[in-house]
Scaffold this active site. Sequence first.
Site, mmCIF file in Angstrom:
data_model
loop_
_atom_site.group_PDB
_atom_site.id
_atom_site.type_symbol
_atom_site.label_atom_id
_atom_site.label_comp_id
_atom_site.label_asym_id
_atom_site.label_seq_id
_atom_site.Cartn_x
_atom_site.Cartn_y
_atom_site.Cartn_z
ATOM 1 N N SER A 170 0.843 -1.197 0.000
ATOM 2 C CA SER A 170 0.000 0.000 0.000
ATOM 3 C C SER A 170 0.883 1.254 0.000
ATOM 4 O O SER A 170 1.657 1.459 -0.929
ATOM 5 C CB SER A 170 -0.938 -0.039 1.213
ATOM 6 O OG SER A 170 -1.990 0.879 1.072
ATOM 7 N N GLU A 267 -9.377 -3.872 -6.961
ATOM 8 C CA GLU A 267 -8.850 -2.791 -6.130
ATOM 9 C C GLU A 267 -8.915 -1.437 -6.822
ATOM 10 O O GLU A 267 -8.658 -1.318 -8.025
ATOM 11 C CB GLU A 267 -7.401 -3.074 -5.745
ATOM 12 C CG GLU A 267 -7.243 -4.137 -4.682
ATOM 13 C CD GLU A 267 -5.886 -4.072 -4.029
ATOM 14 O OE1 GLU A 267 -5.577 -3.031 -3.405
ATOM 15 O OE2 GLU A 267 -5.127 -5.056 -4.134
ATOM 16 N N HIS A 297 -7.468 -5.674 -0.803
ATOM 17 C CA HIS A 297 -6.269 -4.879 -0.581
ATOM 18 C C HIS A 297 -5.351 -5.574 0.432
ATOM 19 O O HIS A 297 -5.763 -5.892 1.545
ATOM 20 C CB HIS A 297 -6.694 -3.504 -0.062
ATOM 21 C CG HIS A 297 -5.566 -2.538 0.119
ATOM 22 N ND1 HIS A 297 -4.831 -2.046 -0.932
ATOM 23 C CD2 HIS A 297 -5.047 -1.969 1.240
ATOM 24 C CE1 HIS A 297 -3.919 -1.204 -0.479
ATOM 25 N NE2 HIS A 297 -4.023 -1.148 0.835
#
Length: 349
Positions: A170, A267, A297
């Site tokens: 991320s 996503e 995610h």
Amino acid sequence: MSAHLTLAAEPRYFKGSSVQSRLLGVGLRHTVRPLLGLWARLPFDLYPPNLVDHLARLLPVPDGTSWRTVDLGPCSSEWLAAKDVRDLHGGNPSAIVYFHGGAFLTCGLNTHRSLVSRISYASSQPVLNVGYRQMPAEPITESVADGVVAFRWLLDQGYRPENITIAGDSAGGYLAFSVARAVLDAGWGRPAGVVAISPLLDCDSTRKRNHPNANRCETFPLNALERFTELTLRNDDRRGISGERVCPVDMPVADMPPSIIQIGSHEILMPDAELMANRLVAAGIPCDLQVWENQVHVFQASAAWVPEARQAIDEIALFVQSVADGTIEAPAAKAKKKVARPRTRAASR
């Protein structure tokens, strides 16, 4: 603007979604996603204390994992090794530096220790797990600076740049590419490779708004990403660096190391992954863009009970081992040789 890129990078599509992964998706859609949507609609900026990382101290880690605190100056980190993993002093010349996710706002060493341990075990490499500074105390540029200090620490321990893989999930994916770029610009040499898990690579939400996944993500609503964009800009303004920060999708890439990018098929960060892979491959840099069907995610963090997560960690390990033994190389040094795919150990954990 096109809603969907025509890719120079040919993605590898991993089909199949287990009952566990579907349950995880439903759970996130009905808990985390609405909470983030509510946060995005607040008429004021809310920076909750990082309770998640404190509570994560209670989470179990895989048996045999060891770690010690490393003081990097601006931030605290930890030197972690999974069971039976040796470091440089034990004859293992390779290592990983890892940056956790959390939108530069939350999470930390505790939330990601289990995932980092599994990557260490599967890859047979020790990991410097970096607790970089985050917003609102510091802008993203300082998070990147902490990552550069972490890489320098590994060099000071005797590791060579070409034996260090930079990884993150991320927001940590943003740092992985940014730190690789900074290391190259500093003239320290080319890192072994970059591992990006569900990476956030573009703080501008425009491409995400125009992408088919804009409303399909089970974790992030679009308005949460747009609110995040506003927060990053305000933090830059407060530090007087507005317009100076360059996101990974806009960085020079012609001399970047090989990379692997893993992303779930629904996503909202898919356009970031597509654009980065597209630019790398167009520049002649090896990039393995992996699209995992219906995975959420950073699903890799659920490896304790989601089989696709364990498979994805195995794929990461194959990449890390390949760049370590030189079977995946940057174009300037690339030789025509068959890629040896060594066996990994993640599935047994």
